[in-house]
Enzyme design. Sequence first.
Site, PDB file in Angstrom:
ATOM      1  N   GLU A  28      20.533  -0.116  -8.267  1.00 37.88           N
ATOM      2  CA  GLU A  28      20.098   0.994  -9.117  1.00 37.88           C
ATOM      3  C   GLU A  28      20.520   2.346  -8.550  1.00 37.88           C
ATOM      4  O   GLU A  28      19.722   3.226  -8.306  1.00 37.88           O
ATOM      5  CB  GLU A  28      18.587   0.918  -9.334  1.00 37.88           C
ATOM      6  CG  GLU A  28      18.223  -0.295 -10.175  1.00 37.88           C
ATOM      7  CD  GLU A  28      16.734  -0.466 -10.384  1.00 37.88           C
ATOM      8  OE1 GLU A  28      16.336  -0.819 -11.501  1.00 37.88           O
ATOM      9  OE2 GLU A  28      15.968  -0.262  -9.429  1.00 37.88           O
ATOM     10  N   GLU A  33      17.796  -9.845 -11.137  1.00 36.77           N
ATOM     11  CA  GLU A  33      16.340  -9.724 -11.212  1.00 36.77           C
ATOM     12  C   GLU A  33      15.917 -10.233 -12.583  1.00 36.77           C
ATOM     13  O   GLU A  33      16.487  -9.856 -13.607  1.00 36.77           O
ATOM     14  CB  GLU A  33      15.866  -8.279 -11.048  1.00 36.77           C
ATOM     15  CG  GLU A  33      16.109  -7.674  -9.678  1.00 36.77           C
ATOM     16  CD  GLU A  33      15.617  -6.231  -9.581  1.00 36.77           C
ATOM     17  OE1 GLU A  33      14.745  -5.841 -10.392  1.00 36.77           O
ATOM     18  OE2 GLU A  33      16.109  -5.506  -8.708  1.00 36.77           O
TER      19      GLU A  33
END
Length: 955
Positions: free
Chosen positions: A416, A486
């Site tokens: 991220e 994820e």
Amino acid sequence: MSFRTTADYVEDVSPGSGALPARAWYASSDAKALSLNGSWRFRLSATVDAEDDSFAEEGYDAGGWAEVTVPGHWVLQGDGAFGSPIYTNHLYPFPVDPPHVPTENPTGDHLRVFDLPADWPADGGAVLRFDGVESCARLWLNGTELGEFKGSRLAHEFAVGHLLKPGGNVLAVRVHQWSAGSYLEDQDQWWLPGIFRDVTLLHRPAGSVGDFFVHASYDHTTGEGTLRVDSDAEGRVTVPGLDIDVATGESVTVAVEPWTAETPKLYDGVLATEGERVPLRIGFRTVALEDGLIKVNGKAVLFKGVNRHEWHPEKGRALDLETMREDVLLMKRHNLNAVRTSHYPPHPAFLDLCDEYGLWVIDECDLETHGFTEQDWRDNPVDDDRWTPALLDRAERMVERDKNHPSVVFWSLGNEAGTGRGLTAMAEWIHGRDPERLVHYEGDWNCRDTDVYSRMYAFHDEVEKIGQQLDGGTRGRRALPFIQCEYGHAMGNGPGGLADYQELFEKYERLQGGFIWEWIDHGVKHAELGYAYGGDFGEELHDGNFVCDGLVFPDRTPSPGLIEYKKVIEPVHIEGDGANGIVRITNKQDFADLSALAFEWSCQVDGETVESGSLAVPALAPGESAEVKLPEPPVDGRGGERQWTVRALLADDTVWAPKDHVVAWGQFAAGARPLPSFPASDRPAAATDRITLGPAEFDPRTGALRSIGGVAVGAAPRLDVWRAPTDNDDGAEWQTDTRYGMLWRTLGLHRMRHRLVSVEAGDDALTVRTRVAPAAREVGLDTVYRWTSDGERLRLTVSVTPEGDWTVPLPRLGVRFGLPEADRVEWFGGGPGEAYPDTSTASMVGRWQSTVDGLQTPYVRPQENGARADVRWVELGGLRIEGDPEFWFTARRWTTEQLEAARHRTDLTAGDTVWVNLDHGQHGIGSQSCGPGPLPQYFLKAEPAEFSFVFSTTG
């Protein structure tokens, strides 16, 4: 002696100065090492320049300072005297003004005085190694400055041999909580400053090993491995088990057993140079991107993984070896085969354990800049050339430290951090340095820099489209395999929908599995709250219990989510045809056959095993299936519900679990369940103060049940549709259209009102008619309770008819009542743990026992929990309750409303009533705390329903 007092280095975007080049992490066989872990003198300042540097001088008196333990975080020591932890998911807890950080910058001065051991060699050099310091450190030895560094989760070494003396060495380290490096470390975790990994002094003999790179490939077509060890210092490599004795830099090819996560074969070897012997643990394996798939040793692999932050509820990220080993053993025992080291390289000893026990590893760089999303990634360091040296330094320190671990199959650029030139530079350097592994980064959806198309929290329908090659994207992306780095957000009760994801992973070749978020709840042990989470330390900004989203609780007790995941990803699939006595066994492993497993069958009648035995199953190769005949069912005159259970067990002890450890299991019916029924032969009898029907008494005015056969009912059964919303019910703030917890509250389902319409004592039944509805709304549930009896038993039939336009599903549908006394519970149904419609794969039908307190699941933030699924009957508080059809059962010593109001488990106080829910239906769980909600098939729609319960006494 003069010392630099400026703190400009704290806001310098460079990685630091003075540190030696990165190299492999290893333990020498004969070179001395001195651990400097232990008690250090400590002084905390509010700013970087509150104190001068004189503490680094020899002879400085730090006798009045406090003490802290290294490895450790100072905010987790001193009973709050040294500040407090801060939790944010992605918001920076300081102004976003890169590379600047606040003047209010907690700074910890650390002092350690040490003597060299008497046998410390006088010749050669020495290196001082720090394995992890958050977030910026400046250091001195015996008054001489060594340098400063950033990169909290990375090793840094300094040459110190020329500064050492036999006794009274003074090591001074100044650690700043915030630095320019903090902008690169916004990793959804507690901000915890300190020296949190080992500090070690290493002797470096003349002619010792500097850096080395073990290249150990495997050719699956020939069964041969090729070994070459490149070393800075010339020497020889010996592997006795393979009769290898070659010079460094030379290649040798021999027949070997390959390393895989299922068969983690390691060969012991030695790298010997003129001055040192270094033990090697060599695993031969080849990682490649072939035919659009991730292949190891020529076979496509399916990752059944988890994301793992380092965490201990008292020590934070300062983990010892046994805690790391406990993690790995728990993973192996629950069928996991892969770990993503979110979002930084772990302690290197963890990777040793992954090599030894067998886990695929995505090793992730110490990089995340998530907070820049708040300004649409403006000024993001990964797209600013000034920061590129720091990014490359982090990539280099990860790769060089961990390159000799066969478990590492992917290097990950970070997490991220948007996209940018710095990430491209990292990918190019890694590809050049280590072409024998693949590169991962989820944020690169166009797959410019990566070898895999990676996503997080993609919904099931999108994942299926990706599997079908219907997702579009660039041509390069379409040619790559897909993983969910994820998914299945394990926050609170959940995650749901894992079995549905796994079905897709196994159906489509392109889908190569994923990694649950995440391993452990990051609760901080707290004397008053049990476990603290975000906001419990008075943080200015925080993200609450979003830090508690693990498959194990803070004390590493497996959650129901881990038990469910173990069943979903089990390596052997067992399904059967009970009517014909056939069981079909499928080996779902990638490499190993079934020779390590033994199989057993058992036959149950009404949940009790009446006979069992071993089952002969061939040693099926990966992907193979076989049908095996079960023995003839045992003769039993009880005529109850019959079923088969088949288990796959470890045939012998392994390094990760003992003999008879259950690896997989399957259940299937051998006969239909006889439903509870009886003729309504008794009739209600009305008196002034009561209505009697069979063994029961009712209130004549309200029709409320008072007692059954002398067992008092403290609160009569009545319709209940509310549950204390789970984290997944409440959902993520960016998913406002489907956050059912919020929608349920808006509709008023948490405050339903019950209007009595009539109480009718007929010839064969007591009928109570009601309307259940929320205030201020016109929707409602027309509810009829019909009570009948045969004189000894009491049957309640509940009929529910929705009225109005119901636009949302119900949380639950059933009845709730209260018993004044209940402790021991026994039931026939799903267990031993909780289950909900989309988390019930691991629910095994059987006879189970518990206490009421034992039924509770200890989520860090209290919420709906503890339901047992597919219950045929339950006994508690002197009552036996049978269901038609099967039902969900919950019992607790507090109301749903009290459960909902609690923020921590310590807020829950047992009352005088045990509250029992008998549910005809439950809404699914999903993982909408950071992913999809329940799939439509798990919705509890508001539609007509009828269900029954038969009550009798157990006395």
